[in-house]
Structures are given as structure tokens and as C-alpha cells.
Scaffold this active site. Structure first.
Site, PDB file in Angstrom:
ATOM      1  N   ARG A  69      -3.457  18.146  15.010  1.00 51.35           N
ATOM      2  CA  ARG A  69      -3.160  18.235  16.641  1.00 51.35           C
ATOM      3  C   ARG A  69      -2.487  19.433  16.994  1.00 51.35           C
ATOM      4  NH1 ARG A  69      -0.321  12.344  17.453  1.00 51.35           N
ATOM      5  NH2 ARG A  69       0.522  13.443  15.606  1.00 51.35           N
ATOM      6  N   GLU A 125      -9.488   8.521  12.487  1.00 48.51           N
ATOM      7  CA  GLU A 125      -9.464   7.674  13.664  1.00 48.51           C
ATOM      8  C   GLU A 125      -8.962   8.381  14.891  1.00 48.51           C
ATOM      9  OE1 GLU A 125      -7.725   4.020  12.609  1.00 48.51           O
ATOM     10  OE2 GLU A 125      -8.427   4.400  10.567  1.00 48.51           O
ATOM     11  N   HIS A 169      -9.975   6.553  -2.825  1.00 48.53           N
ATOM     12  CA  HIS A 169      -9.995   6.127  -1.438  1.00 48.53           C
ATOM     13  C   HIS A 169     -10.876   4.868  -1.639  1.00 48.53           C
ATOM     14  CE1 HIS A 169      -8.585  10.023   0.516  1.00 48.53           C
ATOM     15  NE2 HIS A 169      -7.452   9.147   0.426  1.00 48.53           N
ATOM     16  N   GLU A 187      -7.728  -1.223   4.288  1.00 48.40           N
ATOM     17  CA  GLU A 187      -7.646  -1.373   2.892  1.00 48.40           C
ATOM     18  C   GLU A 187      -6.805  -2.492   2.473  1.00 48.40           C
ATOM     19  OE1 GLU A 187      -6.959   3.578   1.628  1.00 48.40           O
ATOM     20  OE2 GLU A 187      -5.490   2.259   2.924  1.00 48.40           O
ATOM     21  N   HIS A 213     -12.992   9.784   4.846  1.00 46.05           N
ATOM     22  CA  HIS A 213     -11.691   9.381   4.951  1.00 46.05           C
ATOM     23  C   HIS A 213     -10.754  10.667   5.007  1.00 46.05           C
ATOM     24  CE1 HIS A 213      -8.301   6.535   3.667  1.00 46.05           C
ATOM     25  NE2 HIS A 213      -7.996   7.844   3.494  1.00 46.05           N
ATOM     26  N   LEU A 214     -10.131  10.579   6.331  1.00 48.64           N
ATOM     27  CA  LEU A 214      -9.360  11.761   6.436  1.00 48.64           C
ATOM     28  C   LEU A 214      -7.797  11.321   7.050  1.00 48.64           C
ATOM     29  CD1 LEU A 214     -11.968  13.787   8.952  1.00 48.64           C
ATOM     30  CD2 LEU A 214     -11.533  13.970   6.233  1.00 48.64           C
ATOM     31  N   GLY A 215      -7.151  11.461   6.016  1.00 42.90           N
ATOM     32  CA  GLY A 215      -5.557  10.952   6.376  1.00 42.90           C
ATOM     33  C   GLY A 215      -4.823  12.158   5.738  1.00 42.90           C
ATOM     34  N   ASN A 274       0.921  -1.269  -0.024  1.00 39.67           N
ATOM     35  CA  ASN A 274      -0.160  -0.066  -0.079  1.00 39.67           C
ATOM     36  C   ASN A 274       0.771   1.235   0.039  1.00 39.67           C
ATOM     37  OD1 ASN A 274      -1.850   2.068   0.364  1.00 39.67           O
ATOM     38  ND2 ASN A 274      -2.947   1.107   2.145  1.00 39.67           N
ATOM     39  N   ARG A 286      -2.254  -1.729  -3.786  1.00 38.91           N
ATOM     40  CA  ARG A 286      -3.002  -0.697  -4.205  1.00 38.91           C
ATOM     41  C   ARG A 286      -2.631   0.192  -5.255  1.00 38.91           C
ATOM     42  NH1 ARG A 286      -3.270   4.572  -0.376  1.00 38.91           N
ATOM     43  NH2 ARG A 286      -5.291   5.323  -1.274  1.00 38.91           N
ATOM     44  N   ARG A 289      -2.577  19.102   0.352  1.00 40.23           N
ATOM     45  CA  ARG A 289      -3.156  19.208  -0.819  1.00 40.23           C
ATOM     46  C   ARG A 289      -4.288  20.471  -0.666  1.00 40.23           C
ATOM     47  NH1 ARG A 289      -4.202  13.185  -2.876  1.00 40.23           N
ATOM     48  NH2 ARG A 289      -3.227  12.763  -1.037  1.00 40.23           N
TER      49      ARG A 289
END
Length: 355
Positions: A244, A284, A148, A334, A168-170, A23, A59, A201
Site C-alpha cells: 500500500r 485479499e 503454502h 489454513e 498466495h500473497l502474504g 500457525n 502448521r 525475501r
């Protein structure tokens, strides 16, 4: 994981061997061995991967028009994938590099490409079509693809409700509407640049502003590409790509406002909302981001349990009992979806050969 323990239980010595999942994301590279029951273990490098894996699943973010289903990788497929690299430079380029390395390291097992765009391949025309001239749409293939997909598919399986929105927040961020397990709208488009702001981005920007920058010579095409991909989003707004470190800043306010707005927009495609999922690293891991997004969605019936949100562990429901919408934190897997897709394809290939 003992190789003998992974051997088949139905006469086929390869039936239940682990699949090595590669991945290559926009901000990370993850290798994992995924067993037939979905259990997984990390692998430090290709050199440490077992030689007796059933297959290697890769992936690949962008499949373009050509790849709408998983495909066994050969030299021709690899060349075709190289032609798609410009559509998702942060993802397809690294994925191709890992495909080349993995095929050299494990030449005796099948390699399968599994595409993030595949889950969105059946988007309705009203959500996949840009309002552009026919020549650009039909001859040059400019349309909305969505990304995603592996993550969204897993979330939809974990939270099987009729009307679901997945955040989907990464490193990359997208918001997707899922009706009865099928993608019906999503924020990312022709490339993974469209949509909500992300770590580095920009997300959606008025194309007129970008044309202005190019016409006036303020930036070159390459400089603009670098700015949009690597210097924008949370980093461009707040000097850090880590939410954070951005609490109380304009950067986090823009980020969570755009995400909440996207969730609300997705309810149009669903005629309402039964559940909202947060997944991937930020989804998460950041109680603050979840709280800020949900605070803007009270008019949809979203009511977050503050204590449950602070203590959330996947796969936890963090809505109050009175909330009209369930809010669930889902551990992104995934790797499980990719491994399963590879197994299913290889079994189809095997059956075809026996016919």
C-alpha cells in the site's frame, strides 16, 4: 465458545471438541480454536487456550522427504523436525518453539504436525526436479518441495475448477497450478526462498550472482542469508514491505510483473486456465496488486471488474461476466485445513488401536 457445546454428539465425548491450531508464519503467530463445523475463534495466548481441546494442530512449513503426511508429535518427531529447521528458517524455527511451548502447556492432548509441503508431495518429476547432477539430487535430496500447501488446498476446495492458479500473497508469496484439486507446479522450491518476490525475501535470483558475491568476499554466508531472507523483496526494492505504501514505484512494478509472469507460466502445466485465486494478506487486501497483476493477463482471457475488485470481500468473484477466466478472492483458512487433518489422523489412529 462453551466447552459443553463442543462435546460430542455420537457417544464419543471428544468427537466434536475444538482443535487448537498453532500457525507460526514468517511474519505472524496465530492461535485459533476450530470447531468441527469449521467455525473458529482467535485465542490470545496458550495460557488462555481451553484445557479440554481435542488436539493441537501445528502448521509446519517444511516436512522434507520424511514427512509427507500429518504426524502425531512425540519427542522423536520433534527431534526430526529440528533437523529440518535450516530448510525454512523463518518458519520451522518458530514452529518448533511453539510446539515445545504447546506440549508443555497442554501435555494431556495429542499434538499433530501438519505440513505445507504435503499438498505438493506428488508434484510430477518434470516440475519437482532441478537440472543438477544425480549425486546432488538423489543423495543429498535437492529437489523442489513447494509450500503454502494448506492455503492452496483450501483455495482449491473453495474454487473447484479443473484448471486453477492460486496466488498466495502474504509475507511469503507463491503461485501454484492446481489441476483437478492436485498441485502440479508451484513457484517455491527446495526452500520458501524460490519464486516471486515477497515482503522481505528476494524470490528467485541468478545463483551465479550469489556465487559471485560469496567468491569476491562482498558478503559472508550469514550476511547473504540475512539479505535474502530479511532485507530483500519489497523492502529491499522500495524501503517498505507494505504494498500500500509502494504504489507507483519500481518495487510494486517488479512485484506484480513477476507474479503475473508466474501465473502465465503455471498455465503451461494446466494447458489453460479456468480460474485465478488471490488469497492471504496482500492477495485479499490489496485491490491495486490484484488489478496490476490481472492487467498483464488479458491475453489469457482475464478481465477484471474494477468496481467489484475495489469492493471485494472473500469469497468474491471479481471478474467481469465476459471474462474467460474467473477471478476469486478467497479468505485464507489454513486453520480449518490443519484442524481437519489432525482430526482425520487421530481417528485413523483410534481405529487402528481398536482393530
Amino acid at each position: 465458545m462453551d466447552a459443553g457445546a463442543r462435546r460430542g454428539r455420537a457417544g464419543d465425548p471428544r468427537l466434536d471438541l475444538a482443535v487448537l491450531v498453532v500457525n507460526a508464519g514468517s511474519t505472524s503467530l496465530k492461535l485459533s480454536l476450530v470447531d468441527a463445523d469449521g467455525s473458529a475463534e482467535p485465542v490470545a495466548s496458550l495460557a488462555q487456550a481451553p484445557r479440554d481441546v481435542e488436539a493441537v494442530a501445528h502448521r509446519v512449513v517444511h516436512g522434507g522427504e520424511r514427512f509427507r503426511e500429518p504426524v502425531v508429535i512425540d519427542d522423536e518427531v520433534e527431534r526430526e523436525l529440528a533437523g529440518l529447521a535450516d530448510l525454512a528458517p523463518l518458519h520451522n524455527g518458530p514452529a518448533l518453539t511453539e510446539i515445545e511451548s504447546a506440549r508443555r502447556a497442554l501435555p494431556d492432548v495429542p499434538h499433530v504436525a501438519v505440513f505445507d509441503t504435503a499438498f505438493h508431495a506428488m508434484l510430477p518429476p518434470e516440475t519437482s526436479t532441478y537440472a543438477l547432477p544425480r549425486r546432488l539430487r538423489e543423495e543429498l535430496g535437492i529437489r523442489r518441495y513447494g509450500f503454502h500447501g494448506l492455503s492452496v488446498q483450501w483455495a482449491a476446495e473453495r474454487v473447484p475448477v479443473p484448471r486453477l492458479v492460486v496466488c498466495h500473497l502474504g509475507g511469503g508469496c507463491s503461485v501454484t497450478a492446481v489441476r483437478d484439486g492436485r498441485s502440479v507446479d508451484t513457484t517455491m522450491g527446495f526452500t520458501p526462498l524460490e519464486g516471486v518476490p515477497m515482503a522481505t525475501r528476494a524470490g528467485s535470483v541468478d545463483p551465479g550472482a550469489l556465487l559471485h558475491l560469496l567468491r569476491t568476499g562482498a558478503v559472508t554466508v550469514d550476511e547473504l542469508d540475512r539479505a535474502l531472507e530479511h532485507e530483500s523483496g519489497l523492502l529491499g526494492l522500495g524501503g517498505s514491505d507494505d504494498p500500500r505504501k509502494l504504489e507507483g514505484t519500481l518495487a510494486l512494478a517488479v512485484y506484480t510483473y513477476r507474479i503475473a509472469g508466474a501465473v502465465a507460466a503455471m498455465t503451461v502445466a494446466l494447458d489453460g486456465l479456468d480460474a485465478l485465486v488471490f488469497t492471504a494478506g496482500v492477495g485479499e487486501g490489496s485491490a491495486r496488486v490484484r488489478a496490476d497483476v490481472c492487467a498483464r493477463l488479458g491475453f489469457l482471457g482475464v478481465e477484471l471488474d474494477e468496481a467489484a475488485n475495489q469492493q471485494a470481500e472473500p469469497d468474491a468473484d471479481i471478474a467481469t461476466a465476459a471474462s474467460a477466466v474467473r477471478v476469486v478472492v478467497v479468505n485464507a483458512r489454513e486453520d480449518v485445513v490443519a484442524a481437519r487433518a489432525a482430526r482425520e489422523l487421530l481417528r485413523l489412529v483410534a481405529r487402528h488401536k481398536l482393530m
